[in-house]
Write a protein that holds these residues in place. Sequence first.
Motif, PDB file in Angstrom:
ATOM      1  N   MET A 115       0.836  -1.197   0.000  1.00  0.00           N
ATOM      2  CA  MET A 115       0.000   0.000   0.000  1.00  0.00           C
ATOM      3  C   MET A 115       0.876   1.254   0.000  1.00  0.00           C
ATOM      4  O   MET A 115       1.869   1.306   0.716  1.00  0.00           O
ATOM      5  N   LEU A 116       0.469   2.219  -0.813  1.00  0.00           N
ATOM      6  CA  LEU A 116       1.238   3.463  -0.899  1.00  0.00           C
ATOM      7  C   LEU A 116       1.116   4.229   0.422  1.00  0.00           C
ATOM      8  O   LEU A 116       0.031   4.393   0.955  1.00  0.00           O
ATOM      9  N   LYS A 117       2.262   4.717   0.895  1.00  0.00           N
ATOM     10  CA  LYS A 117       2.281   5.395   2.185  1.00  0.00           C
ATOM     11  C   LYS A 117       1.993   6.894   2.017  1.00  0.00           C
ATOM     12  O   LYS A 117       2.281   7.479   0.980  1.00  0.00           O
ATOM     13  N   ARG A 120       2.977  10.628   2.752  1.00  0.00           N
ATOM     14  CA  ARG A 120       4.338  11.178   2.871  1.00  0.00           C
ATOM     15  C   ARG A 120       4.386  12.414   3.769  1.00  0.00           C
ATOM     16  O   ARG A 120       3.505  13.255   3.708  1.00  0.00           O
ATOM     17  N   ASN A 126      16.581  12.985   7.127  1.00  0.00           N
ATOM     18  CA  ASN A 126      16.607  11.655   6.517  1.00  0.00           C
ATOM     19  C   ASN A 126      16.678  10.589   7.602  1.00  0.00           C
ATOM     20  O   ASN A 126      15.893   9.635   7.609  1.00  0.00           O
ATOM     21  N   PHE A 172      20.065  10.005   0.365  1.00  0.00           N
ATOM     22  CA  PHE A 172      19.526   9.263  -0.773  1.00  0.00           C
ATOM     23  C   PHE A 172      18.013   9.075  -0.668  1.00  0.00           C
ATOM     24  O   PHE A 172      17.493   7.976  -0.747  1.00  0.00           O
ATOM     25  N   ILE A 173      17.315  10.201  -0.456  1.00  0.00           N
ATOM     26  CA  ILE A 173      15.861  10.222  -0.583  1.00  0.00           C
ATOM     27  C   ILE A 173      15.512  11.368  -1.530  1.00  0.00           C
ATOM     28  O   ILE A 173      16.356  12.222  -1.802  1.00  0.00           O
ATOM     29  N   PRO A 174      14.272  11.400  -2.034  1.00  0.00           N
ATOM     30  CA  PRO A 174      13.927  12.412  -3.034  1.00  0.00           C
ATOM     31  C   PRO A 174      14.094  13.843  -2.527  1.00  0.00           C
ATOM     32  O   PRO A 174      13.723  14.161  -1.401  1.00  0.00           O
ATOM     33  N   PRO A 181       0.864   9.800 -11.861  1.00  0.00           N
ATOM     34  CA  PRO A 181       1.751   8.704 -11.458  1.00  0.00           C
ATOM     35  C   PRO A 181       1.554   8.258 -10.003  1.00  0.00           C
ATOM     36  O   PRO A 181       1.053   9.017  -9.178  1.00  0.00           O
ATOM     37  N   GLN A 182       1.966   7.005  -9.747  1.00  0.00           N
ATOM     38  CA  GLN A 182       2.168   6.601  -8.361  1.00  0.00           C
ATOM     39  C   GLN A 182       3.462   7.275  -7.902  1.00  0.00           C
ATOM     40  O   GLN A 182       4.512   7.063  -8.510  1.00  0.00           O
ATOM     41  N   ILE A 183       3.359   8.082  -6.870  1.00  0.00           N
ATOM     42  CA  ILE A 183       4.554   8.734  -6.325  1.00  0.00           C
ATOM     43  C   ILE A 183       4.611   8.441  -4.836  1.00  0.00           C
ATOM     44  O   ILE A 183       3.664   8.739  -4.120  1.00  0.00           O
ATOM     45  N   TRP A 203       6.380   6.054  -1.293  1.00  0.00           N
ATOM     46  CA  TRP A 203       6.977   4.845  -0.717  1.00  0.00           C
ATOM     47  C   TRP A 203       5.935   3.746  -0.669  1.00  0.00           C
ATOM     48  O   TRP A 203       4.830   3.955  -0.165  1.00  0.00           O
ATOM     49  N   ASN A 204       6.299   2.588  -1.161  1.00  0.00           N
ATOM     50  CA  ASN A 204       5.377   1.463  -1.151  1.00  0.00           C
ATOM     51  C   ASN A 204       6.167   0.184  -0.877  1.00  0.00           C
ATOM     52  O   ASN A 204       7.370   0.102  -1.158  1.00  0.00           O
ATOM     53  N   GLN A 205       5.456  -0.830  -0.355  1.00  0.00           N
ATOM     54  CA  GLN A 205       6.135  -2.046   0.097  1.00  0.00           C
ATOM     55  C   GLN A 205       6.428  -3.002  -1.046  1.00  0.00           C
ATOM     56  O   GLN A 205       5.613  -3.151  -1.963  1.00  0.00           O
ATOM     57  N   ASP A 239       9.653  -0.686   2.518  1.00  0.00           N
ATOM     58  CA  ASP A 239       9.200   0.369   1.602  1.00  0.00           C
ATOM     59  C   ASP A 239      10.346   0.872   0.736  1.00  0.00           C
ATOM     60  O   ASP A 239      11.453   1.113   1.226  1.00  0.00           O
ATOM     61  N   TYR A 257      10.995   3.712  -2.818  1.00  0.00           N
ATOM     62  CA  TYR A 257      10.402   4.909  -3.416  1.00  0.00           C
ATOM     63  C   TYR A 257      10.090   4.688  -4.901  1.00  0.00           C
ATOM     64  O   TYR A 257      10.985   4.371  -5.696  1.00  0.00           O
ATOM     65  N   VAL A 316       8.168   6.121  -8.526  1.00  0.00           N
ATOM     66  CA  VAL A 316       7.601   7.211  -9.332  1.00  0.00           C
ATOM     67  C   VAL A 316       7.345   6.640 -10.714  1.00  0.00           C
ATOM     68  O   VAL A 316       8.283   6.463 -11.500  1.00  0.00           O
ATOM     69  N   ASP A 358       1.564  -3.500  -4.107  1.00  0.00           N
ATOM     70  CA  ASP A 358       0.114  -3.301  -4.182  1.00  0.00           C
ATOM     71  C   ASP A 358      -0.196  -1.822  -4.386  1.00  0.00           C
ATOM     72  O   ASP A 358      -0.011  -1.017  -3.465  1.00  0.00           O
ATOM     73  N   TYR A 359      -0.636  -1.474  -5.590  1.00  0.00           N
ATOM     74  CA  TYR A 359      -1.160  -0.127  -5.827  1.00  0.00           C
ATOM     75  C   TYR A 359      -2.600  -0.310  -6.322  1.00  0.00           C
ATOM     76  O   TYR A 359      -2.912  -0.080  -7.483  1.00  0.00           O
ATOM     77  N   LYS A 388      17.022   6.318  -4.499  1.00  0.00           N
ATOM     78  CA  LYS A 388      16.243   7.311  -3.743  1.00  0.00           C
ATOM     79  C   LYS A 388      15.471   6.658  -2.615  1.00  0.00           C
ATOM     80  O   LYS A 388      14.540   7.246  -2.077  1.00  0.00           O
ATOM     81  N   GLY A 440      16.614   5.546   0.349  1.00  0.00           N
ATOM     82  CA  GLY A 440      17.283   5.582   1.644  1.00  0.00           C
ATOM     83  C   GLY A 440      18.180   4.385   1.864  1.00  0.00           C
ATOM     84  O   GLY A 440      18.796   3.857   0.926  1.00  0.00           O
TER      85      GLY A 440
END
Lengths: 257, 214
Positions: A1-3, A5, A40, A74-76, B116-118, B120-122, B143, B145, B147, B165-166, B188, B190
Motif C-alpha cells: 500500500m502506498l504510504k 508522505r 533523513n 539518498f531520498i527524493p 503517477p504513483q509517487i 513509498w510502497n512495500q 518500503d 520509493y 515514481v 500493491d497499488y 532514492k 534511503g
Amino acid sequence: MLKRRIIPCLDVKAGRVVKGVSFVDHRDAGDPVVLAAHYNDSGADELVFYDITASSDERNIMVDVVERTAAQVFIPLTVGGGIRTVDDMYRMLRAGADKISINTAAVLNPQLISDGAKRFGSQCIVLSIDVRRVQDSVGAPQWQVYTHTGANARSTGIDAVAWAIRGAELGAGELVINSMDADGTYGGYDIALLQTITSQIGIPVIASGGAGTPEHLYDGFVRGGADAVLAASIFHFGNYTIAEVKADLHNRGLAMR
Amino acid sequence: MTLAVIDYGAGNLPNVVRALQHLGVALTITSDPAVVARASAVVLPGVGATLDTMTTLNQTGLADAIRSASANGVPFLGICVGMQVLCDISEEFGPHDCLGILPGAVRRFPATLKVPQIGWNQVRYTTKHHQHALFDGIPDQTDFYFVHSYYCDVTDKTIIAGETDYTLDFPSVLINGNMAAAQFHPEKSGSAGLRFLHNFIQHMAKLECEPLHV
C-alpha cells in the motif's frame, strides 16, 4: 500500500537555512546538508529546499548545496525558488535534485510547466500554488492564486482551483497547495480548499500551510484528501519529531513508512 | 572489472551514479556499445518514457549491446524505465517494441488510480525468490520509493521476485538468472535502496565495494 508522505521544507538563503531550526543541537544547524541528513535519519519521506535567495550569484551557492546534499542523502529532493527557465531546471537536476518546484514563474509563463514536463517528465515538475481565500457575492469560499511568495505577495485574480486543474493538464506531476491564510497560524490546513482540489485532480496533491499538530496532518490526509504534507515549523522548532508524528498517524490508522 | 552505467540521457543517471559511488564501486559511465559489451556488469537507469528511451537505445546501438550482454549472462540491473524497456512491448504513447529480453508488456495504471504513483510502497517477496541474495539484509515488505505511471505486466510469472500493491498488484522486482530489475528507485530509497544496490554489486556483479554503513 502506498504510504502517506511527510515532507519537511527548508528555506535556504545564500547556502544557509533560515527561519532558525532550533531543535538541532549542532554548531552546523544552519547547514542544509547537515539538516537534510538529520531529517533523513529521522524518517522524512522526501525533502524540499526552497531557495529564498534574491541574486543569481547566490543561486550558484544553491547548486553547490544541492550537489553536496545529493552525494550524502539518498531520498527524493525537491528544489524550488527562483527557477524561471528549463535551463534553470536542468542545472538543479544535474546537481542532484529529483524534482523542481515552480510557482510564480509558472503563473507568468504556464508553458514552463509543459516545457519542463516534456523535457524531464511530469514526475520532475511540481506546481506550487500560493492561495488566499476570498468570498464570492453569496459568501461561498473562493480561492485566488498569489505570486511572489512572502511579504510582497501579489494577487493575480486567478481562481486557484481552475489553475490547479490547468497545471495538471499542462503536465505537472504533483501539486503543492499552500494556504497563505493558514500559513504560520498552527491552526491546521485549509481543508475545504484541499477537498475542492483533490476531488477534481488525478495527480498527487501535497498540503501546505498551517500544520501545528499531528491531528492537523491527519485532517490534511483524511479530510483534505492530500497524498503528502509539507511542513516546516512543526518540525524545525522541535515541537514534534517526524517519528512522533508518524507514530501518531499510524495509530490513527494511516499507512506510514 | 568494471561496472558500466549506461548513459543515454536518463534524468536519474547522476543520482544513480552518486549512490553507486557512495558504495565505493569502480564504475564507468558510458554511451558506447563496445564498452557495454566488455563490461563485467551493467546498470541501466531510467526516468521518463519507454518510447523516447527505446528510440535512443536503438539509434545508439545500445539496444543490441544490452541484448548481447543479457544473452551472455552479464549481471544486469535495470531501474524504473530501465526495467520497463526489458519487456517485449510498451503501450506508452502508442504500442512500440522494447528490448524483448523479458516476456511481457508495459501497461498504464488504470485511470481510476492516481497516476503517477509517487511515494513509498512495500515490496513483498515471492516464495520463489525471497531468499535471493539481492534481498540480503532487507526485510520482506520494506518500503521503497516509486515514481511511475506504467508497470511491467510480465507473462512469465516465475521471474517476479517482488510485488507491490497499488490497488492492483504489479511486479516491482524481476530476477531472471543474472538479470535483475526494479520498478522503484533504489538510489532514492534511503538505506534500504543503498543495501539493494550493494547486494547487486556484491552478490550478482561480484565486484568490490566498501562495507555498507547504514
